[in-house]
Design a protein around this motif. Sequence first.
Motif, short mmCIF file in Angstrom:
data_model
loop_
_atom_site.label_atom_id
_atom_site.label_comp_id
_atom_site.label_asym_id
_atom_site.label_seq_id
_atom_site.Cartn_x
_atom_site.Cartn_y
_atom_site.Cartn_z
N LYS A 270 -1.99 3.35 1.29
CA LYS A 270 -1.99 3.51 2.74
C LYS A 270 -0.87 4.44 3.24
O LYS A 270 -0.94 4.95 4.35
N CYS B 213 -8.66 12.96 2.51
CA CYS B 213 -7.67 12.05 3.09
C CYS B 213 -8.22 11.66 4.47
O CYS B 213 -7.73 12.10 5.51
N GLN C 185 -2.71 6.64 5.80
CA GLN C 185 -2.50 7.02 7.19
C GLN C 185 -1.22 7.83 7.39
O GLN C 185 -1.00 8.38 8.46
N ALA D 153 -8.36 9.12 6.47
CA ALA D 153 -7.71 8.32 7.51
C ALA D 153 -6.54 9.04 8.17
O ALA D 153 -6.02 8.57 9.19
N THR E 127 -7.86 4.21 -3.23
CA THR E 127 -8.28 3.51 -2.01
C THR E 127 -7.31 2.41 -1.60
O THR E 127 -7.41 1.88 -0.49
N ASP E 128 -6.36 2.05 -2.46
CA ASP E 128 -5.37 1.03 -2.12
C ASP E 128 -4.14 1.63 -1.46
O ASP E 128 -3.31 0.90 -0.91
N SER F 69 -8.27 8.01 0.70
CA SER F 69 -9.10 7.90 1.90
C SER F 69 -8.58 6.89 2.92
O SER F 69 -9.01 6.91 4.08
N ASN F 70 -7.66 6.01 2.53
CA ASN F 70 -7.10 5.03 3.46
C ASN F 70 -5.65 5.31 3.82
O ASN F 70 -5.04 4.53 4.55
N GLY G 96 0.79 -1.23 0.00
CA GLY G 96 0.00 0.00 0.00
C GLY G 96 0.82 1.27 0.00
O GLY G 96 0.26 2.36 0.14
N SER H 186 -10.37 12.80 10.04
CA SER H 186 -9.67 12.22 11.19
C SER H 186 -8.55 13.11 11.72
O SER H 186 -7.96 12.79 12.76
#
Length: 277
Positions: free
Chosen positions: A103, A154, A132, A156, A100-101, A129-130, A77, A182
């Motif tokens: 990270k 973004c 971190q 997450a 979305t993949d 969106s995923n 990711g 978040s």
Amino acid sequence: RGLGDVYKRQGRALTEGTDYDVSLPNAIDAGTYEVTVTGKGNYTGVKSASFEIEEPVSNVVASGEWGSCPWKLIDDGTLVISPGIGTNTDEGAPWQEYATDIKKVVFAQEEGAKVVAPEVASRLMADLSNAQQIDLSGLDTSQVKDMSGMFQNCAALETLDLSKLDTSKTTTMVMMFDQCVSLTSLDLSHFNTSQATDMSAMFWDCPSLSSLDLSSFDTSRVTHMSNMFRGCSSLKHLELGEFNTSQVTGMLNMFCGCSALVSLDPVSYTHLTLPTT
């Protein structure tokens, strides 16, 4: 008697702790390590050997170029963008279909060379969106004029280090952090906003932000602030310092949905410090 000779003559496996001790490093990371076996009890001798742990093989699931910047998405990711000069992203970044993949994002540096962002870097990281973690230390934004929607959605991200982000030529910051739901805090003390003209919806729908310190912001050129803090429902502490709104023509819904704010002077934004409770 050496351990090897004993093992052959005895024809049996020796017992660790009874017949020998093993000295083994805490080998987790890739590298070369040494293990030592020392005989004990009825056995004597020492035997050492080295072994190697290799880096795990990373599979590249997607790759391409953003201008002259090679990029690749690894199967864990991680999106890695290598040095070069990027092209305008107003129609989306080339890795958008894998959004979305992703990270983690790394703007890599190689021998001092960085990833140079273009004048229009809008939506550069949008819809990850995923993700971190976004490491911006290898990104040169010194020529960027448009950062609209740069981190939009973004969702997450809880923290974001912006200390290396050069905004000295940036005029447009519309929806820059929109829907970063978040994010709990943002250190904007290094932001140079002297050329900024549009901050509309800059922090729209950041419901986890509890405080913002914009006291270092130069807003003397800003003309639009509509929806700037809209939906910041947890925002209690807002420091605006010498917030110059003399050129602002649009403030529609600027604080709409900021239900945690205790008091606010809607006329003068020269200096504003809200209560802590």
